[in-house]
Design a protein around this motif. Structure first.
Motif, PDB file in Angstrom:
ATOM      1  N   ARG A 103     -37.983  37.121 -51.445  1.00  0.00           N
ATOM      2  CA  ARG A 103     -38.879  36.451 -52.388  1.00  0.00           C
ATOM      3  C   ARG A 103     -39.972  35.734 -51.616  1.00  0.00           C
ATOM      4  O   ARG A 103     -39.829  35.438 -50.431  1.00  0.00           O
ATOM      5  N   GLN A 104     -41.020  35.395 -52.307  1.00  0.00           N
ATOM      6  CA  GLN A 104     -42.176  34.744 -51.693  1.00  0.00           C
ATOM      7  C   GLN A 104     -41.810  33.416 -51.030  1.00  0.00           C
ATOM      8  O   GLN A 104     -42.362  33.060 -50.000  1.00  0.00           O
TER       9      GLN A 104
ATOM     10  N   LYS B 176     -45.339  42.930 -48.297  1.00  0.00           N
ATOM     11  CA  LYS B 176     -44.653  41.762 -47.738  1.00  0.00           C
ATOM     12  C   LYS B 176     -44.659  41.749 -46.210  1.00  0.00           C
ATOM     13  O   LYS B 176     -44.194  40.804 -45.591  1.00  0.00           O
TER      14      LYS B 176
ATOM     15  N   THR C 266     -32.564  34.550 -51.856  1.00  0.00           N
ATOM     16  CA  THR C 266     -33.989  34.814 -51.655  1.00  0.00           C
ATOM     17  C   THR C 266     -34.253  35.919 -50.636  1.00  0.00           C
ATOM     18  O   THR C 266     -35.387  36.338 -50.471  1.00  0.00           O
TER      19      THR C 266
END
Length: 122
Positions: free
Chosen positions: A9-10, A39, A111
């Motif tokens: 995730r970011q 990413k 995450t």
């Protein structure tokens, strides 16, 4: 060629990426880390790659689509056309006859995911 595929995730932290990679088998013997191209420039991924002493392989999203993965995420399937970014990126980067060493592992905070594949290279 042994490649770790990473999905995250970011807001992922270096600690979470490291945790997922260690759970998947660790950095020993890796030739590269791989993730979906959008990413690949994440600073946290660059930090992990430096720690491991390996390059980052950026896999185009269209190369992930259609790769059959042992684990399935509905959200990932809708966005990328595969069940797991980590598994698909590892397989795509490790080459055409690559195989997963194990299914993806997820960090405790959910995450980051990691999976490791072995293959002949791209």
């Amino acid at each position: 060629m042994k490649v770790a595929g990473l999905g995250f995730r970011q807001d992922v932290t270096l600690a979470s990426l490291r945790e997922a990679l260690l759970a998947a088998g660790g950095p020993e013997g890796l030739a590269a880390v791989a993730t979906v191209i959008d990413k690949a420039n994440a600073e946290v991924l660059k930090q992990l790659a430096r720690e491991c002493g390996v390059p980052i392989m950026a896999v185009p999203a269209d190369r992930l689509a259609g790769i059959d993965t042992p684990t399935q995420s509905t959200l990932v399937a809708e966005k990328f056309g595969t069940g797991s970014v980590a598994e698909a990126a590892a397989l795509a980067a490790a080459g055409p006859r690559a195989r997963l060493i194990g299914t993806r592992m997820v960090s405790k905070d959910r995450t980051a995911t990691a999976a490791i594949a072995e293959g002949d290279g791209a």
